[in-house]
Structure formats: C-alpha cells, structure tokens
Design an enzyme around this catalytic site. Structure first.
Site, PDB file in Angstrom:
ATOM      1  N   SER A 191       0.865  -1.170   0.000  1.00 56.93           N
ATOM      2  CA  SER A 191       0.000   0.000   0.000  1.00 56.93           C
ATOM      3  C   SER A 191       0.900   1.218   0.000  1.00 56.93           C
ATOM      4  CB  SER A 191      -0.869   0.000   1.265  1.00 56.93           C
ATOM      5  OG  SER A 191      -1.433   1.270   1.523  1.00 56.93           O
TER       6      SER A 191
ATOM      7  N   TYR B 269      -2.394  -1.157  10.406  1.00 53.17           N
ATOM      8  CA  TYR B 269      -2.291  -1.296   8.952  1.00 53.17           C
ATOM      9  C   TYR B 269      -0.958  -0.759   8.450  1.00 53.17           C
ATOM     10  CZ  TYR B 269      -3.934  -1.215   4.082  1.00 53.17           C
ATOM     11  OH  TYR B 269      -4.089  -1.429   2.734  1.00 53.17           O
TER      12      TYR B 269
END
Length: 251
Positions: free
Chosen positions: A133, A146
């Site tokens: 990401s 995350y």
C-alpha cells in the site's frame, strides 16, 4: 500465453484487487487458485469462469495458511493480497483488531511465502508479489496496525529478494493508493451522509485528497503490473516497492 503451465495462488481473490489479479494471470495461461470469503454462488461462478479451485481457509490463523498451501499444492506464482483494515487512535485501538490486522496482512504473507519458496527454489523459477500500500511508505493517522503491517510487508519483500537473489525467484511489493473497488464505492454514501458532502466532494476531498492525479487506481492496472512482474522482462526486478498511487508518495 506465457504463463501456461504455471500455477498462481492469489489470496483474497474472490473480489476487488485480488480478483483482478487472478483474472489477469489466467488470461496469460496460468492455472489459478482462489482464496477468500464470499457468497457460495459468487465463488462457484468465479471457479467456473476461471477454471479454478477455491480454498476458503482463514488466513488470520497459521493453521489456515497451512491448510491453504497444502490444498493449493506447489505454486509458481504467489500473490499475497488478503488484508483487513481498522481505524482508531493508538490509545483506543482494540488489541484484537491489532492482532487480526498483523496476522492477516503480514504474518499470513510470511507463512505462505515460507511454504511456497522450497518448490520455487527447486525449479529455479518463482514470483512472489506482495500487495502492500502507499502506507508501506508513508503513514496516516489512526491506522497504526495497517501502517505497521504494510511497512513490515515491504521489509519482508526486500529480505526475501536478497535471500532468493541467485535462485531465479523474485520478491516484490506493489503499493497502490486508493483503488476503485466495490469496498471503496460502498463507503461513499455513508461518508456523504456523515460529512454532509456530495458524491463528488467525497471522492475529491476525502478519498482522493492524497492522490495528486485525482483519479482512482483501477484493479485492472494492478493486474497488468502483476503479469509484467511474472515476465522475463521483469526478471531483474526484485526487492522493489512499486508505487501505483497517482503520485501520493511523491509529495
């Protein structure tokens, strides 16, 4: 179809990015193994479409990853895509959510990779592609687990690349920004209501605020990049973290 005879396992491939990658790899001749949750009818339709098997193991548990890898058999291409998200300040972050995110987004990729590597090394060819990401490179508030997991996934990819450098096996990250998936699209009405915004305002001022191009990444673009990483042209790309984020991490 240059991937004929190769078996590709894509985790989290019953929808969204993972499904786009599975379709792209299948289009180049790969045998596809699907992994993920969903409605039985939807999964049956995908199995028929892709001529694939599906293994619905819980990858947040090590035993689930082991079940998946045993059911998949030797794989030539491993795409670690499965993930989950939770948003909360650190001091309020539920520890069970932390454990889930680290387990699914990071530990499952480690376990799947360690089980896939022996076959790849033995045959002298393999591709490990980790879906990271933009948050593998930069942070955002309230996403501690995350961001930690995605930074860890980038580091894991680099370490595996160095260990496998002379084996014919590559290990890379793809790091997208906001991708136009049903999951993102379905967030828009609730955000419109919560913030008193129009759909266009939510898209441009909330979702795409960090992406200078003001365009969503498309799942098919990520699928095409995964296919390229499996090609001979990409044989010297390893240990890379490839940003597909509309310029987000360039700022």
């Amino acid at each position: 179809m240059f991937l004929s005879g190769k078996r590709a396992l894509v985790t989290g491939s019953t929808s969204g990015i993972g499904l786009a990658m599975a379709r792209a790899l299948k289009a180049e001749g790969a045998e596809v193994v699907l992994s993920g949750f969903g409605e039985a009818a939807t999964i049956d339709a995908l199995k028929e479409e892709l001529g694939a098997i599906h293994i619905g193991a819980d990858l947040s548990k090590r035993s689930g990853v082991e079940e998946l890898m045993a059911g998949a058999g030797p794989v030539d291409i491993l795409v670690n895509n499965a993930g989950v998200q939770h948003v909360s300040p650190v001091e309020e972050f539920p520890v069970d959510k932390w454990d889930l995110i680290i387990s699914l987004n990071l530990t499952a990729a480690f376990d799947a990779s360690r089980l896939a590597i022996p076959h790849m090394k033995q045959q002298g060819w393999g591709r490990i592609i980790n879906l990271a990401s933009a948050h593998s490179l930069v942070a955002s508030p309230f996403k501690a687990a995350y961001v930690a997991a995605k930074h860890g996934l980038a580091g894991l990819s680099k370490t595996m690349a160095l260990e496998l450098a002379t084996s014919g096996v590559t290990s890379n990250c793809i790091s997208p920004g906001y991708v136009w998936t049903p999951l993102v699209e379905n967030q828009i009405p609730d955000t419109m209501k919560a913030r008193g915004m129009t759909k266009e305002q939510v898209i441009n001022e909330v979702l795409l605020k960090a992406q200078p191009t003001k365009q969503f990444v498309q799942p098919d673009q990520l699928g095409a990049l995964a296919v390229f990483l499996c090609s001979d042209a990409a044989s010297q790309i390893t240990g890379a973290n490839l940003s597909v984020d509309g310029g987000w991490t360039a700022e």
